[in-house]
Design a protein around this motif. Sequence first.
Motif, mmCIF file in Angstrom:
data_model
loop_
_atom_site.group_PDB
_atom_site.id
_atom_site.type_symbol
_atom_site.label_atom_id
_atom_site.label_comp_id
_atom_site.label_asym_id
_atom_site.label_seq_id
_atom_site.Cartn_x
_atom_site.Cartn_y
_atom_site.Cartn_z
ATOM 1 N N THR A 58 0.850 -1.180 0.000
ATOM 2 C CA THR A 58 0.000 0.000 0.000
ATOM 3 C C THR A 58 0.885 1.228 0.000
ATOM 4 N N ALA A 59 0.751 2.050 -1.015
ATOM 5 C CA ALA A 59 1.662 3.177 -1.212
ATOM 6 C C ALA A 59 1.426 4.259 -0.163
ATOM 7 N N VAL A 60 2.534 4.796 0.340
ATOM 8 C CA VAL A 60 2.442 5.850 1.355
ATOM 9 C C VAL A 60 2.335 7.232 0.722
ATOM 10 N N SER A 61 2.470 7.310 -0.591
ATOM 11 C CA SER A 61 2.318 8.575 -1.306
ATOM 12 C C SER A 61 1.906 8.271 -2.733
ATOM 13 N N ARG A 62 1.390 9.296 -3.411
ATOM 14 C CA ARG A 62 0.943 9.098 -4.783
ATOM 15 C C ARG A 62 2.082 8.632 -5.688
ATOM 16 N N GLU A 63 3.257 9.289 -5.561
ATOM 17 C CA GLU A 63 4.369 8.905 -6.438
ATOM 18 C C GLU A 63 5.015 7.603 -6.008
ATOM 19 N N LYS A 156 9.714 9.755 4.749
ATOM 20 C CA LYS A 156 9.638 9.144 6.089
ATOM 21 C C LYS A 156 8.365 9.589 6.791
ATOM 22 N N ALA A 157 8.026 10.874 6.677
ATOM 23 C CA ALA A 157 6.786 11.374 7.264
ATOM 24 C C ALA A 157 5.568 10.730 6.604
ATOM 25 N N ASP A 158 5.668 10.438 5.306
ATOM 26 C CA ASP A 158 4.580 9.745 4.614
ATOM 27 C C ASP A 158 4.363 8.347 5.197
ATOM 28 N N PHE A 159 5.446 7.635 5.477
ATOM 29 C CA PHE A 159 5.322 6.318 6.111
ATOM 30 C C PHE A 159 4.626 6.444 7.467
ATOM 31 N N VAL A 160 5.029 7.442 8.240
ATOM 32 C CA VAL A 160 4.432 7.627 9.566
ATOM 33 C C VAL A 160 2.953 7.946 9.448
ATOM 34 N N GLN A 161 2.608 8.830 8.522
ATOM 35 C CA GLN A 161 1.201 9.190 8.358
ATOM 36 C C GLN A 161 0.377 7.980 7.921
ATOM 37 N N ALA A 163 1.070 4.814 8.502
ATOM 38 C CA ALA A 163 0.980 3.916 9.651
ATOM 39 C C ALA A 163 -0.051 4.409 10.651
ATOM 40 N N THR A 164 -0.103 5.713 10.866
ATOM 41 C CA THR A 164 -1.092 6.291 11.778
ATOM 42 C C THR A 164 -2.505 6.059 11.249
ATOM 43 N N ARG A 165 -2.683 6.204 9.952
ATOM 44 C CA ARG A 165 -3.990 5.914 9.357
ATOM 45 C C ARG A 165 -4.341 4.432 9.527
ATOM 46 N N ALA A 166 -3.355 3.551 9.352
ATOM 47 C CA ALA A 166 -3.607 2.120 9.505
ATOM 48 C C ALA A 166 -4.056 1.784 10.919
ATOM 49 N N VAL A 167 -3.433 2.404 11.898
ATOM 50 C CA VAL A 167 -3.847 2.191 13.293
ATOM 51 C C VAL A 167 -5.273 2.689 13.492
ATOM 52 N N ARG A 168 -5.575 3.850 12.943
ATOM 53 C CA ARG A 168 -6.916 4.415 13.084
ATOM 54 C C ARG A 168 -7.964 3.507 12.430
ATOM 55 N N LEU A 169 -7.585 2.842 11.353
ATOM 56 C CA LEU A 169 -8.487 1.920 10.670
ATOM 57 C C LEU A 169 -8.683 0.614 11.434
ATOM 58 N N GLY A 170 -7.809 0.343 12.393
ATOM 59 C CA GLY A 170 -7.953 -0.855 13.205
ATOM 60 C C GLY A 170 -7.128 -2.042 12.776
ATOM 61 N N PHE A 171 -6.093 -1.824 11.977
ATOM 62 C CA PHE A 171 -5.223 -2.944 11.618
ATOM 63 C C PHE A 171 -4.498 -3.452 12.859
ATOM 64 N N ALA A 216 10.838 5.628 12.993
ATOM 65 C CA ALA A 216 9.762 6.614 12.983
ATOM 66 C C ALA A 216 8.393 5.942 13.058
ATOM 67 N N VAL A 217 8.214 4.852 12.325
ATOM 68 C CA VAL A 217 6.935 4.143 12.361
ATOM 69 C C VAL A 217 6.734 3.475 13.714
ATOM 70 N N ARG A 218 7.780 2.824 14.224
ATOM 71 C CA ARG A 218 7.658 2.153 15.521
ATOM 72 C C ARG A 218 7.277 3.154 16.617
ATOM 73 N N ALA A 219 7.841 4.341 16.560
ATOM 74 C CA ALA A 219 7.542 5.356 17.572
ATOM 75 C C ALA A 219 6.141 5.923 17.413
ATOM 76 N N ALA A 220 5.580 5.838 16.216
ATOM 77 C CA ALA A 220 4.297 6.494 15.956
ATOM 78 C C ALA A 220 3.093 5.617 16.274
ATOM 79 N N VAL A 221 3.291 4.304 16.367
ATOM 80 C CA VAL A 221 2.147 3.418 16.597
ATOM 81 C C VAL A 221 2.185 2.894 18.027
ATOM 82 N N PRO A 222 1.029 2.502 18.572
ATOM 83 C CA PRO A 222 1.005 1.987 19.946
ATOM 84 C C PRO A 222 1.951 0.809 20.138
#
Length: 372
Positions: A58-63, A156-161, A163-171, A216-222
């Motif tokens: 799943t792409a973290v950005s359009r490009e 890197k910020a795109d990956f974090v964002q 991942a944050t969306r994935a957590v919000r979705l309940g993955f 960055a991702v590990r720090a951003a998710v529970p």
Amino acid sequence: MAHLFDPLVLRGLTLPNRIVVSPMCQYSASNGDATAWHKAHLGSLALGGAGMLCLEATAVSREGRITPACLGLWSDENEAALAGVVQMLRAASPIRLAIQLGHAGRKASSAAPWDGGQLIAADAGGWQPLAPSALPQKSQEPAPRALTVDELARIKADFVQAATRAVRLGFDAIELHAAHGYLLHQFLSPIANRRDDLYGGSIENRMRYPLEVFDAVRAAVPDSIPVGVRVSATDWVDDESSWTLDQTIEFGTRLKAKGVDWLDVSSGGVSPRQQIPVGPGYQVHLAQAVKRAVGVPTVAVGLITEPQQAQDIVSGGQADLVALGRAVLYNPRWAWHAAAELDGQVQGPPQYWRSLPAGKNAVFGKTTFGMR
């Protein structure tokens, strides 16, 4: 020794068995949004009794898409579309859900495989691929644009964002894609990375960006949500300027120190010069080597098709999980059949209990199915 149908604990997540549905690109999204195809495809796989289902890259950005039709999680619209898929899966199945997050790097802007898979020019609906260095995937292709340090921070910020969306979705879990010649693998491999700054040259420098993204991702998710990494254990290119199993072990050791929860061990993808000895279980020895040297749970992949083969991989300590792709596309109830053959049990919807042949009711831990 572990059994194919034994549970496995990864942080706050317990998998009921060691069978994983591997992430498989479908090239069926619309501007990154999941479509009805994803509901049909994933709904079928979710009912098959595997311990975990991992959504496609799943792409973290359009490009960062591989193709114009790749799934994405960079926008509110992407998140809303995927929410409908997740809600459907949760309503139909107790299967644990993971998502693989990635960026295609120089392999972006490609046609779907059934349309030839070649680079799409900007004037034909494609876009400018980005990479560690201005080195094309194939010699006849235009070179990608080398990323600046500021752009690395943005991705890197795109990956974090995402991942944050994935957590919000309940993955339940997240896997970062650092394999198959995509961006994070491109940084690791000297074939694709010829930078002369802190992100190129020595193995320490080449590992730097993928490790930064993981941190960055590990720090951003529970803390309760496990984060794994898919790696290409070897480029399958026989020269000194390639990524090797020994380097993968070093990378895995660094990831272990940072809290990685599993390593999904694949191979290849960064060079058309690769020479892959394809055959049943052809990558299992790589997972075994990583597991023994690094000491974290590993996932074995690659032409694992038969129940006894999968059982032997897990019970023999070669890997902790097996991930199946084409085998479950061909047979979405693969785990049912494996349980029947190996006297195991899996989770199955009660609506389907009556489908089992006589004498196989124990597959679902049930002995009767009556009506009145």
